[in-house]
Motif scaffolding. Sequence first.
Motif, PDB file in Angstrom:
ATOM      1  N   THR A 269       0.833  -1.207   0.000  1.00  0.00           N
ATOM      2  CA  THR A 269       0.000   0.000   0.000  1.00  0.00           C
ATOM      3  C   THR A 269       0.864   1.251   0.000  1.00  0.00           C
ATOM      4  O   THR A 269       0.569   2.225  -0.717  1.00  0.00           O
ATOM      5  N   ALA A 270       1.950   1.247   0.782  1.00  0.00           N
ATOM      6  CA  ALA A 270       2.836   2.412   0.816  1.00  0.00           C
ATOM      7  C   ALA A 270       3.419   2.701  -0.564  1.00  0.00           C
ATOM      8  O   ALA A 270       3.599   3.864  -0.955  1.00  0.00           O
ATOM      9  N   LEU A 271       3.708   1.661  -1.332  1.00  0.00           N
ATOM     10  CA  LEU A 271       4.248   1.841  -2.679  1.00  0.00           C
ATOM     11  C   LEU A 271       3.260   2.595  -3.559  1.00  0.00           C
ATOM     12  O   LEU A 271       3.632   3.499  -4.317  1.00  0.00           O
ATOM     13  N   VAL A 272       1.982   2.242  -3.454  1.00  0.00           N
ATOM     14  CA  VAL A 272       0.953   2.929  -4.243  1.00  0.00           C
ATOM     15  C   VAL A 272       0.804   4.377  -3.789  1.00  0.00           C
ATOM     16  O   VAL A 272       0.722   5.297  -4.605  1.00  0.00           O
ATOM     17  N   VAL A 273       0.778   4.601  -2.476  1.00  0.00           N
ATOM     18  CA  VAL A 273       0.653   5.970  -1.964  1.00  0.00           C
ATOM     19  C   VAL A 273       1.824   6.815  -2.443  1.00  0.00           C
ATOM     20  O   VAL A 273       1.655   7.983  -2.815  1.00  0.00           O
ATOM     21  N   ALA A 274       3.021   6.240  -2.484  1.00  0.00           N
ATOM     22  CA  ALA A 274       4.207   6.986  -2.921  1.00  0.00           C
ATOM     23  C   ALA A 274       4.078   7.467  -4.357  1.00  0.00           C
ATOM     24  O   ALA A 274       4.605   8.533  -4.707  1.00  0.00           O
ATOM     25  N   THR A 275       3.364   6.712  -5.190  1.00  0.00           N
ATOM     26  CA  THR A 275       3.201   7.145  -6.588  1.00  0.00           C
ATOM     27  C   THR A 275       2.359   8.410  -6.693  1.00  0.00           C
ATOM     28  O   THR A 275       2.397   9.091  -7.723  1.00  0.00           O
ATOM     29  N   GLN A 276       1.608   8.738  -5.640  1.00  0.00           N
ATOM     30  CA  GLN A 276       0.728   9.905  -5.662  1.00  0.00           C
ATOM     31  C   GLN A 276       1.245  11.053  -4.802  1.00  0.00           C
ATOM     32  O   GLN A 276       0.560  12.067  -4.644  1.00  0.00           O
ATOM     33  N   SER A 277       2.437  10.889  -4.241  1.00  0.00           N
ATOM     34  CA  SER A 277       3.002  11.902  -3.370  1.00  0.00           C
ATOM     35  C   SER A 277       4.139  12.631  -4.083  1.00  0.00           C
ATOM     36  O   SER A 277       5.013  11.997  -4.685  1.00  0.00           O
ATOM     37  N   ARG A 278       4.140  13.947  -4.015  1.00  0.00           N
ATOM     38  CA  ARG A 278       5.139  14.743  -4.728  1.00  0.00           C
ATOM     39  C   ARG A 278       6.503  14.625  -4.052  1.00  0.00           C
ATOM     40  O   ARG A 278       6.665  14.972  -2.877  1.00  0.00           O
ATOM     41  N   GLY A 279       7.467  14.101  -4.814  1.00  0.00           N
ATOM     42  CA  GLY A 279       8.804  13.925  -4.282  1.00  0.00           C
ATOM     43  C   GLY A 279       9.329  12.520  -4.555  1.00  0.00           C
ATOM     44  O   GLY A 279       8.713  11.728  -5.268  1.00  0.00           O
ATOM     45  N   THR A 280      10.482  12.232  -3.973  1.00  0.00           N
ATOM     46  CA  THR A 280      11.148  10.949  -4.183  1.00  0.00           C
ATOM     47  C   THR A 280      11.308  10.231  -2.847  1.00  0.00           C
ATOM     48  O   THR A 280      11.654  10.847  -1.836  1.00  0.00           O
ATOM     49  N   VAL A 281      11.058   8.924  -2.859  1.00  0.00           N
ATOM     50  CA  VAL A 281      11.158   8.134  -1.636  1.00  0.00           C
ATOM     51  C   VAL A 281      11.688   6.743  -1.982  1.00  0.00           C
ATOM     52  O   VAL A 281      11.473   6.234  -3.091  1.00  0.00           O
ATOM     53  N   LEU A 282      12.423   6.149  -1.043  1.00  0.00           N
ATOM     54  CA  LEU A 282      12.904   4.783  -1.186  1.00  0.00           C
ATOM     55  C   LEU A 282      12.015   3.859  -0.359  1.00  0.00           C
ATOM     56  O   LEU A 282      11.820   4.080   0.838  1.00  0.00           O
ATOM     57  N   ILE A 283      11.459   2.835  -1.000  1.00  0.00           N
ATOM     58  CA  ILE A 283      10.688   1.806  -0.317  1.00  0.00           C
ATOM     59  C   ILE A 283      11.580   0.586  -0.167  1.00  0.00           C
ATOM     60  O   ILE A 283      12.107   0.062  -1.147  1.00  0.00           O
ATOM     61  N   HIS A 284      11.760   0.122   1.074  1.00  0.00           N
ATOM     62  CA  HIS A 284      12.683  -0.984   1.335  1.00  0.00           C
ATOM     63  C   HIS A 284      11.934  -2.094   2.069  1.00  0.00           C
ATOM     64  O   HIS A 284      11.602  -1.959   3.249  1.00  0.00           O
ATOM     65  N   GLU A 285      11.640  -3.172   1.372  1.00  0.00           N
ATOM     66  CA  GLU A 285      11.002  -4.346   1.959  1.00  0.00           C
ATOM     67  C   GLU A 285      12.098  -5.335   2.332  1.00  0.00           C
ATOM     68  O   GLU A 285      12.675  -6.010   1.478  1.00  0.00           O
ATOM     69  N   LYS A 286      12.389  -5.416   3.610  1.00  0.00           N
ATOM     70  CA  LYS A 286      13.550  -6.183   4.065  1.00  0.00           C
ATOM     71  C   LYS A 286      13.287  -7.681   4.176  1.00  0.00           C
ATOM     72  O   LYS A 286      14.221  -8.479   4.178  1.00  0.00           O
ATOM     73  N   MET A 287      12.010  -8.077   4.271  1.00  0.00           N
ATOM     74  CA  MET A 287      11.727  -9.433   4.700  1.00  0.00           C
ATOM     75  C   MET A 287      11.441 -10.416   3.561  1.00  0.00           C
ATOM     76  O   MET A 287      11.867 -11.559   3.612  1.00  0.00           O
TER      77      MET A 287
ATOM     78  N   PRO B  57       4.285  13.038  -8.055  1.00  0.00           N
ATOM     79  CA  PRO B  57       3.123  12.173  -8.314  1.00  0.00           C
ATOM     80  C   PRO B  57       3.042  11.767  -9.783  1.00  0.00           C
ATOM     81  O   PRO B  57       3.592  12.436 -10.646  1.00  0.00           O
ATOM     82  N   SER B  58       2.380  10.668 -10.037  1.00  0.00           N
ATOM     83  CA  SER B  58       2.140  10.191 -11.395  1.00  0.00           C
ATOM     84  C   SER B  58       0.644  10.041 -11.616  1.00  0.00           C
ATOM     85  O   SER B  58      -0.069   9.574 -10.730  1.00  0.00           O
ATOM     86  N   GLN B  59       0.198  10.436 -12.788  1.00  0.00           N
ATOM     87  CA  GLN B  59      -1.183  10.125 -13.165  1.00  0.00           C
ATOM     88  C   GLN B  59      -1.254   8.653 -13.531  1.00  0.00           C
ATOM     89  O   GLN B  59      -0.567   8.192 -14.442  1.00  0.00           O
ATOM     90  N   LEU B  60      -2.022   7.887 -12.783  1.00  0.00           N
ATOM     91  CA  LEU B  60      -2.208   6.487 -13.104  1.00  0.00           C
ATOM     92  C   LEU B  60      -3.384   6.331 -14.060  1.00  0.00           C
ATOM     93  O   LEU B  60      -4.375   7.071 -13.978  1.00  0.00           O
ATOM     94  N   TYR B  61      -3.278   5.379 -14.955  1.00  0.00           N
ATOM     95  CA  TYR B  61      -4.332   5.104 -15.922  1.00  0.00           C
ATOM     96  C   TYR B  61      -4.820   3.669 -15.755  1.00  0.00           C
ATOM     97  O   TYR B  61      -4.045   2.766 -15.435  1.00  0.00           O
ATOM     98  N   GLY B  62      -6.097   3.493 -15.960  1.00  0.00           N
ATOM     99  CA  GLY B  62      -6.700   2.188 -15.783  1.00  0.00           C
ATOM    100  C   GLY B  62      -6.123   1.138 -16.719  1.00  0.00           C
ATOM    101  O   GLY B  62      -5.541   1.457 -17.759  1.00  0.00           O
ATOM    102  N   GLU B  63      -6.288  -0.121 -16.317  1.00  0.00           N
ATOM    103  CA  GLU B  63      -5.816  -1.260 -17.114  1.00  0.00           C
ATOM    104  C   GLU B  63      -7.018  -2.131 -17.478  1.00  0.00           C
ATOM    105  O   GLU B  63      -7.310  -3.121 -16.802  1.00  0.00           O
ATOM    106  N   PRO B  64      -7.716  -1.770 -18.562  1.00  0.00           N
ATOM    107  CA  PRO B  64      -8.915  -2.542 -18.922  1.00  0.00           C
ATOM    108  C   PRO B  64      -8.615  -3.962 -19.373  1.00  0.00           C
ATOM    109  O   PRO B  64      -9.495  -4.826 -19.344  1.00  0.00           O
ATOM    110  N   GLU B  65      -7.364  -4.221 -19.792  1.00  0.00           N
ATOM    111  CA  GLU B  65      -7.002  -5.573 -20.220  1.00  0.00           C
ATOM    112  C   GLU B  65      -6.780  -6.515 -19.037  1.00  0.00           C
ATOM    113  O   GLU B  65      -6.680  -7.718 -19.210  1.00  0.00           O
ATOM    114  N   GLY B  66      -6.643  -5.933 -17.850  1.00  0.00           N
ATOM    115  CA  GLY B  66      -6.597  -6.774 -16.663  1.00  0.00           C
ATOM    116  C   GLY B  66      -5.294  -6.744 -15.901  1.00  0.00           C
ATOM    117  O   GLY B  66      -4.209  -6.698 -16.480  1.00  0.00           O
ATOM    118  N   LEU B  67      -5.432  -6.731 -14.571  1.00  0.00           N
ATOM    119  CA  LEU B  67      -4.315  -6.793 -13.645  1.00  0.00           C
ATOM    120  C   LEU B  67      -4.481  -8.050 -12.792  1.00  0.00           C
ATOM    121  O   LEU B  67      -5.470  -8.183 -12.086  1.00  0.00           O
TER     122      LEU B  67
END
Length: 428
Positions: A317-335, A366-376
């Motif tokens: 969830t944090a990764l998705v929120v980061a795409t909408q937040s102005r600036g740069t951040v490092l996401i580190h999943e250690k486990m 932030p990035s404008q995200l666009y829908g994926e009608p072909e499927g995720l």
Amino acid sequence: MESFVIEGGHRLSGTITPSGNKNAALPLLAAALLTSGRLILRNVPDIGDVQIKLALLEQLGVRVDQVAPHVYALTAAAIPAVDPDVAMARRIRTSPLLAGPLLARRGHVTLPRPGGDVIGRRRLDTHFLALRALGAAVEVTPTSYILSADGLRGADIFLDEMSVTGTEQAVLAAVLAEGHTTIGNAASEPHVQDLCRCLSQMGAQIAGIGTNLLEIEGVPSLGGADFTIGPDFMEVGSLIGLAAVTGSELRLAGARPRDHRMSRIAFGRLGVTWRDEGDDIVVPGGQELVVNHDLHGAIPKIDSAPWPGFNPDLISTALVVATQSRGTVLIHEKMFESRLFFADRLIGMGAKIVLCDPHRAVVVGPSQLYGEPEGLPSPDIRAGMALLTAALCAKGRSVIFNIGQIDRGYERIDERLAALGARIERAR
């Protein structure tokens, strides 16, 4: 196969009550095997993993009565000499938690290798090291684990990692073991605390609940109890992120805010705020999400860690929120080395993400995200919910497949979000 069809770009509003904690419900269901008394569990989430666990218990001789919505009464008056069904046990991650109670109650069990999310190696060594310390014999084969014990005895255990399910395994086995058990380097997440509190109501003698050192005095037997499971910690965090990226004002009723102090710090680095009102969390609408830099303008990091650190299940969830937040951040999943691999789906939606390695991603927003009608495709429970969050804030239509993964952890999430104004339908 069912799918979610989502029209993104719409704000939500209203009140939503988080479901019961999945990660508390599953070990608590296993705890029913420890007593011949009646264990009543309230606020049990109606999700796929719970239904499989209930079916496993019935197959093991437990009487399961649903006495009301989200309320189950379980009675294990006698445990027959049968092992858990292989097909069912392989469908969930927490089937090994049947080992401790069955060893304590009848002295033997054979379990298959478990299933669950494919997010990288998820070792079970901690479980079996703890059970061996308590006197169990453990034979590991390529496809199963064969365990036996001529009575469990208390021990001084120091876990080799702060494993949640490893801690729960040790606790479930130790409460009926003869003598005193010390569990050092124990996990202390809210769901571990719920398990210990319920066992205490059943007559277990457990000290140090909520800390990394548990002291357990074994008792000859346990009785019944009536216990209410707390709110799902992961669902609350997911809903906070969803509200933030869709600009929605949401009240999360009964969310137990004190459990989310580290989440407030981590999400706060992305500009997300909320206020506590009693036992509710209120996320204001229309937040301007801006990355908060570290001192001297350094790029901040959001990293996962054992409790009370930021929970790894909220990294997606944090990764998705980061795409909408102005600036740069490092996401580190250690486990878990495969947790971030769904990032390519977000990149396909328009996110600016550099996946540095299996554990680290740099996000520029932030990035404008666009829908994926072909499927995720939903690869696991948490990534599935993260993709659902991304689709709700994206422009246009998205389809999410393999939603059985999401259903395993989020109860009727489509119906509950639709009630808040989300444009989401379940297609069959």
